[in-house]
Write a protein that holds these residues in place. Sequence first.
Motif, short mmCIF file in Angstrom:
data_model
loop_
_atom_site.label_atom_id
_atom_site.label_comp_id
_atom_site.label_asym_id
_atom_site.label_seq_id
_atom_site.Cartn_x
_atom_site.Cartn_y
_atom_site.Cartn_z
N VAL A 4 0.86 -1.18 0.00
CA VAL A 4 0.00 0.00 0.00
C VAL A 4 0.90 1.23 0.00
O VAL A 4 1.83 1.33 0.80
N ILE A 5 0.60 2.16 -0.91
CA ILE A 5 1.35 3.42 -0.97
C ILE A 5 0.54 4.49 -0.23
O ILE A 5 -0.61 4.77 -0.61
N PRO A 6 1.08 5.08 0.82
CA PRO A 6 0.33 6.13 1.53
C PRO A 6 0.24 7.39 0.68
O PRO A 6 1.08 7.63 -0.20
N PHE A 7 -0.78 8.20 0.93
CA PHE A 7 -0.97 9.45 0.19
C PHE A 7 -0.25 10.59 0.90
O PHE A 7 -0.61 10.93 2.03
N PRO A 8 0.74 11.22 0.25
CA PRO A 8 1.31 12.43 0.84
C PRO A 8 0.33 13.59 0.66
O PRO A 8 -0.57 13.53 -0.18
N LYS A 9 0.49 14.63 1.43
CA LYS A 9 -0.37 15.80 1.27
C LYS A 9 0.07 16.57 0.04
O LYS A 9 1.23 16.94 -0.10
N ARG A 10 -0.88 16.83 -0.88
CA ARG A 10 -0.59 17.54 -2.12
C ARG A 10 -1.27 18.91 -2.13
O ARG A 10 -2.36 19.08 -1.60
#
Length: 333
Positions: free
Chosen positions: A172-178
């Motif tokens: 699972v790839i976590p979502f960075p804040k964009r």
Amino acid sequence: MVNKPSFKEVPVREAVGLVLPHDMTQILPGEFKGRLFKKGHVITEDDIEPLLSIGKEHIYILDMPENCLHENEAAERIAAAVAGPSLMKTEPYEGKISLKTPTLGLTKINEAAIHAINSLEAIALATVETNQVVQPGGSVAATRIIPLIIEEERIVELEKLAATFAGPIVDVIPFPKRRIGLVTTGSEVFGGRIADKFGPAIKAKVEAFGSEVVEQRLAPDDKALIEREIRYFVEQQVDLILVTGGMSVDPDDRTPGAIAGAGAEVVRYGTPMLPGSMLLVGYIGNIPILGLPGAVMHEPFTSFDVFLPRILAGERIAADDMTRLGYGGLRKC
């Protein structure tokens, strides 16, 4: 052929002090299904009635053959062979181990590897699909062997097979804040004749992934002015630019031309998915820019929702990704 374990049969009333070789499951139709006793439990006098209540007149004590593994240990090793570094492993439960994500993220599942592993005798490895959004604590995969025991050499074979695939098989790839810039086009919105409905819908979607719309700018149906607003966000070095409105085939709709005119390399304009066929995906350097179809305002799931998580996770969308949306892409018409 998988080795079959041999058991010594002991009447349950004479089994006090013996060790259970596997989990004991209780099923109460419509009420409960779960573990009554865990593998390794030492039977006491108080356990006799509960065991009889699940139909256990006898207890079978396992005589483990040489060079074999119990289902729990086998599941541990399978999980270790396929799990990416971001995942958590549960303890064995009825011979099964689950892989869970500690964070919100995007699943990455090697489909070819899953099929190859499941082609091995007596192996069960189930996963969710790749590119799915999973919430913290969500299950991504689960594994077990079919029999109670298995030859160790079969698990070694699986481990060697898993090692032939590049990267983790399940992860699972976590979502960075964009930081996201939003350009809303349309003279009717720019002039205040109607309220903007794109902004609230877009903000809710991106905030669900921990990102934010840092600014929303309005532009009339003027190609040069739309280009100016797009370039503004390029100068701000946002992580993603979203352009709403003006994506239909109407000659007054200028958004696709403005995206190209602002310097974007257009990957593809239009997808075979419904709803959301008028999606445009492009890149200005490394900044993704999307022209969003009108369906985003009122439909809960469109082509935009397919690609948004992947883009936020850092993936670059290719033309083939958009082409493949047709298969299974009829959601509403």
